[in-house]
Design a protein around this motif. Structure first.
Motif, PDB file in Angstrom:
ATOM      1  N   TYR A   4      45.513  32.762   9.021  1.00 23.53           N
ATOM      2  CA  TYR A   4      46.662  33.004   8.139  1.00 23.53           C
ATOM      3  C   TYR A   4      47.547  34.153   8.603  1.00 23.53           C
ATOM      4  CZ  TYR A   4      46.496  29.476   4.568  1.00 23.53           C
ATOM      5  OH  TYR A   4      46.598  28.280   3.900  1.00 23.53           O
ATOM      6  N   SER A  64      54.503  26.605   7.006  1.00 18.81           N
ATOM      7  CA  SER A  64      53.732  25.836   6.019  1.00 18.81           C
ATOM      8  C   SER A  64      53.301  24.489   6.597  1.00 18.81           C
ATOM      9  CB  SER A  64      54.515  25.655   4.723  1.00 18.81           C
ATOM     10  OG  SER A  64      55.722  24.980   4.961  1.00 18.81           O
ATOM     11  N   ARG A 119      50.532  25.066   9.155  1.00 18.02           N
ATOM     12  CA  ARG A 119      49.214  25.267   8.538  1.00 18.02           C
ATOM     13  C   ARG A 119      48.605  23.947   8.086  1.00 18.02           C
ATOM     14  NH1 ARG A 119      50.999  30.667   5.393  1.00 18.02           N
ATOM     15  NH2 ARG A 119      50.510  32.136   7.075  1.00 18.02           N
ATOM     16  N   GLU A 120      49.417  23.061   7.521  1.00 15.92           N
ATOM     17  CA  GLU A 120      48.915  21.754   7.099  1.00 15.92           C
ATOM     18  C   GLU A 120      48.400  20.958   8.302  1.00 15.92           C
ATOM     19  OE1 GLU A 120      51.863  19.531   4.898  1.00 15.92           O
ATOM     20  OE2 GLU A 120      52.397  21.322   3.728  1.00 15.92           O
TER      21      GLU A 120
END
Length: 155
Positions: free
Chosen positions: A98, A116, A119-120
């Motif tokens: 993260y 975002s 990260r997915e």
């Protein structure tokens, strides 16, 4: 005329620059069993859309592969496992999942290039491998964050 082997491409690159006796490894991006995926990633690298990658530290330790270091050279292989370029690692850092930056996610060139979406996509990609090794993906999972540049092309 493109080089016929990684060794020939490396030799051709060495004739254009002084690598101070450096060595190289061969490398491709994606699953070798999916040549279309490897070719798409190779094309993205050669087009300058992909200049970074991230890999869980666990993948290096489980496979007993050296972590990329600044100054490392790799002969990039395409979907046919033919050499097409020489890459040089310019950044290699160990960063928690993260803490990967939006800038780095953008330079990986995946999806819509947002953090975002990155990260997915990476959660989908990394979870099965980590679970195979008895680990889970979490915010603090160590990642090897690498930036590279194309320093020589076969064409």
């Amino acid at each position: 005329m493109p080089a016929q082997s990684a060794e020939q491409l490396w030799k051709a690159y060495n004739e254009t620059t002084d690598t101070n006796g450096a060595s190289y490894q061969t490398r491709w991006f994606g699953d070798q069993g999916q040549p279309e995926q490897v070719q798409a990633l190779t094309d993205a690298i050669l087009a300058g859309h992909k200049t970074a990658t991230t890999t869980p530290l666990d993948s290096y330790t489980a496979e007993q592969v050296a972590i990329p270091q600044v100054g490392d050279y790799n002969v990039l292989l395409n979907g046919d496992m033919k050499p097409v370029a020489v890459l040089k690692t310019v950044v290699s850092e160990l960063i928690p999942f993260y803490r990967i930056s939006a800038e780095h996610a953008y330079h990986e060139g995946d999806g819509d290039r947002s953090i975002s979406n990155w990260r997915e996509l990476k959660t989908e990609e990394f979870t099965p491998t980590l679970e195979e090794h008895g680990h889970q993906l979490g915010p603090d999972t160590p990642m090897v964050s690498e930036v590279f540049e194309v320093v020589y092309r076969a064409d």
